[in-house]
Design an enzyme around this catalytic site. Structure first.
Site, PDB file in Angstrom:
ATOM      1  N   TYR A  32      11.668  47.453 -46.648  1.00  0.00           N
ATOM      2  CA  TYR A  32      12.434  47.247 -47.301  1.00  0.00           C
ATOM      3  C   TYR A  32      12.346  46.101 -48.396  1.00  0.00           C
ATOM      4  O   TYR A  32      11.860  45.529 -47.688  1.00  0.00           O
ATOM      5  CB  TYR A  32      14.104  47.303 -46.837  1.00  0.00           C
ATOM      6  CG  TYR A  32      14.165  45.928 -45.673  1.00  0.00           C
ATOM      7  CD1 TYR A  32      13.435  45.911 -45.170  1.00  0.00           C
ATOM      8  CD2 TYR A  32      14.487  45.014 -46.242  1.00  0.00           C
ATOM      9  CE1 TYR A  32      13.340  44.779 -43.914  1.00  0.00           C
ATOM     10  CE2 TYR A  32      14.732  43.346 -45.703  1.00  0.00           C
ATOM     11  CZ  TYR A  32      14.192  43.156 -44.178  1.00  0.00           C
ATOM     12  OH  TYR A  32      14.398  42.130 -44.137  1.00  0.00           O
ATOM     13  N   LYS A 146       7.310  43.645 -44.198  1.00  0.00           N
ATOM     14  CA  LYS A 146       9.118  44.204 -44.160  1.00  0.00           C
ATOM     15  C   LYS A 146       9.271  45.154 -44.254  1.00  0.00           C
ATOM     16  O   LYS A 146       9.844  45.837 -44.788  1.00  0.00           O
ATOM     17  CB  LYS A 146       9.573  43.178 -46.382  1.00  0.00           C
ATOM     18  CG  LYS A 146      10.674  43.064 -46.249  1.00  0.00           C
ATOM     19  CD  LYS A 146      11.336  42.284 -47.181  1.00  0.00           C
ATOM     20  CE  LYS A 146      12.632  41.517 -46.814  1.00  0.00           C
ATOM     21  NZ  LYS A 146      13.027  41.087 -45.840  1.00  0.00           N
ATOM     22  N   GLU A 178       9.298  30.975 -38.960  1.00  0.00           N
ATOM     23  CA  GLU A 178      10.055  31.049 -40.150  1.00  0.00           C
ATOM     24  C   GLU A 178      11.762  31.633 -39.843  1.00  0.00           C
ATOM     25  O   GLU A 178      11.189  31.864 -38.149  1.00  0.00           O
ATOM     26  CB  GLU A 178       9.922  32.212 -40.358  1.00  0.00           C
ATOM     27  CG  GLU A 178       9.390  33.574 -39.788  1.00  0.00           C
ATOM     28  CD  GLU A 178       9.622  35.002 -40.590  1.00  0.00           C
ATOM     29  OE1 GLU A 178       9.141  34.743 -42.583  1.00  0.00           O
ATOM     30  OE2 GLU A 178       9.026  35.633 -40.407  1.00  0.00           O
ATOM     31  N   LEU A 202       6.671  36.655 -43.367  1.00  0.00           N
ATOM     32  CA  LEU A 202       6.594  37.158 -44.760  1.00  0.00           C
ATOM     33  C   LEU A 202       6.534  36.286 -45.018  1.00  0.00           C
ATOM     34  O   LEU A 202       7.073  34.809 -45.214  1.00  0.00           O
ATOM     35  CB  LEU A 202       8.343  37.497 -44.522  1.00  0.00           C
ATOM     36  CG  LEU A 202       8.500  38.354 -45.501  1.00  0.00           C
ATOM     37  CD1 LEU A 202       8.209  39.652 -44.934  1.00  0.00           C
ATOM     38  CD2 LEU A 202      10.054  39.155 -45.852  1.00  0.00           C
TER      39      LEU A 202
HETATM   40  N1  PDD Z   1      15.417  38.519 -45.760  1.00  0.00           N
HETATM   41  N2  PDD Z   1      11.378  36.092 -43.704  1.00  0.00           N
HETATM   42  C1  PDD Z   1      12.401  36.786 -43.058  1.00  0.00           C
HETATM   43  C2  PDD Z   1      12.028  37.316 -41.792  1.00  0.00           C
HETATM   44  C3  PDD Z   1      12.868  37.026 -43.595  1.00  0.00           C
HETATM   45  O1  PDD Z   1      13.353  38.517 -43.595  1.00  0.00           O
HETATM   46  C4  PDD Z   1      12.878  36.764 -45.136  1.00  0.00           C
HETATM   47  C5  PDD Z   1      13.847  37.429 -46.164  1.00  0.00           C
HETATM   48  C6  PDD Z   1      12.384  35.784 -45.692  1.00  0.00           C
HETATM   49  C7  PDD Z   1      12.154  35.451 -47.187  1.00  0.00           C
HETATM   50  O2  PDD Z   1      11.829  36.171 -48.214  1.00  0.00           O
HETATM   51  P1  PDD Z   1      12.416  35.940 -49.491  1.00  0.00           P
HETATM   52  O3  PDD Z   1      12.253  35.314 -49.994  1.00  0.00           O
HETATM   53  O4  PDD Z   1      11.343  37.243 -50.017  1.00  0.00           O
HETATM   54  O5  PDD Z   1      13.577  37.130 -49.581  1.00  0.00           O
HETATM   55  C8  PDD Z   1      11.489  35.463 -44.643  1.00  0.00           C
HETATM   56  C9  PDD Z   1      15.821  39.059 -46.789  1.00  0.00           C
HETATM   57  C10 PDD Z   1      16.920  38.342 -47.744  1.00  0.00           C
HETATM   58  C11 PDD Z   1      16.574  40.302 -46.249  1.00  0.00           C
HETATM   59  O6  PDD Z   1      16.240  40.497 -44.768  1.00  0.00           O
HETATM   60  O7  PDD Z   1      17.828  40.442 -46.012  1.00  0.00           O
END
Ligand code: PDD
Length: 283
Positions: A32, A146, A178, A202
């Site tokens: 996703y 992801k 993270e 991620l």
């Molecule tokens: N999540 N690490 C994890 C485990 C995450 O789920 C996310 C983002 C990030 C940050 O990634 P980005 O800057 O590309 O949003 C890091 C999204 C927002 C979600 O699961 O809804």
């Protein structure tokens, strides 16, 4: 009535159902993305969809769409739902097939679904900072993908919620990886530290934007792992994600970070982020 994207069509919310034997539903077998919309413009959409295609390829899922196809698809989804400030969720599963762990042969069509949600930026939290807790990282070893498999993240976030924190910062044997849905950073002596982008985290798009800001502003950014003790002893701490942006952390496990106020470098990164919102959106 919200319109939901299902395989290229926009359907009314109450008709938006998925099959009981969709592999996303049975196995979490899919990937996703989550993309932000500011003033009707998609933010860093190209970077998000490049990551989505990479995630798909890492799990051997062939998506027929290009980055440009996906951008037009979610743009239409946002427009149809009149969402000009908010976010778009889009996922692709390996498709519908009788339950069997191995991939369907021959392959079936992926199922792509998405929805748009309107909301405003979290100004209060961005200004005041938030509380986090720390917890053991129990997730699998391909956190760079992801994937729809988010049980470890869900349990970590629930733990944070139970302790009135907005995020759980995870660690493996004391090394910070993270957040449950964000990247984590410690600032010490003017240097920004964040775990290297390997299989354990991620590669956040917001993290990438933060690296660009650091380059612009001559702030040293180190892709270097650090311990929970280092985090708690840092001058400044923040987390980042598509929805949380550059979010200051002022409490960890109930203790103040430094003097408990948002630090100067975090503020500088927040200002830099505003500039990227203006300059880097795809209209
Ligand atoms: N999540 N690490 C994890 C485990 C995450 O789920 C996310 C983002 C990030 C940050 O990634 P980005 O800057 O590309 O949003 C890091 C999204 C927002 C979600 O699961 O809804």
């Amino acid at each position: 009535m919200n319109k939901i994207l299902i395989n290229g069509k926009f359907v009314d919310e109450h008709e938006a159902t998925v099959a009981y034997n969709d592999r996303g539903y049975n196995f979490g077998d899919g990937i996703y993305e989550y993309i932000r919309i500011y003033d009707g413009k998609l933010f860093t959409a190209r970077e998000h969809f490049e990551r989505m295609l990479r995630s798909a390829s890492e799990i051997g899922l062939d998506l027929n769409d290009s980055v440009d196809d996906l951008i037009s698809l979610v743009r239409e989804l946002a427009e149809i739902n009149h969402v000009s400030n908010g976010g778009i969720y889009i996922q692709a599963t390996r498709g519908i097939s009788p339950r069997n762990h191995a991939f369907p042969t021959p392959p079936v069509e992926p199922v792509i679904t998405g929805f748009a949600t309107a909301y405003q930026r979290p100004f209060k939290e961005l200004n005041e900072g938030v509380s986090v807790v720390t917890t053991e990282d129990i997730r699998w070893l391909r956190c760079d993908i992801k994937s729809l498999n988010l049980l470890g993240n869900v349990l970590a976030k629930e733990y944070a919620t139970k302790y009135n924190a907005v995020e759980a910062i995870q660690h493996r044997e004391g090394i910070v990886t993270e957040g449950a849905s964000s990247n984590a950073y410690a600032i010490k002596d003017g240097i920004v530290y964040s775990h290297p982008t390997n299989h354990l985290i991620l590669n956040g798009i917001t993290r990438q934007v933060i690296k660009w800001i650091c380059e612009d502003e001559n702030i040293i950014f180190k892709d270097e792992a650090f311990t929970v003790d280092f985090l708690k002893d840092a001058d400044e701490v923040f987390i980042s994600s598509t929805s949380a942006e550059v979010m200051p952390v002022v409490k960890i496990d109930g203790e103040d970070v430094n003097d408990g106020n948002v630090g100067a470098i975090t503020r500088q990164l927040q200002k830099g982020f505003e500039r990227y919102i203006d300059s880097h959106s795809v209209s």
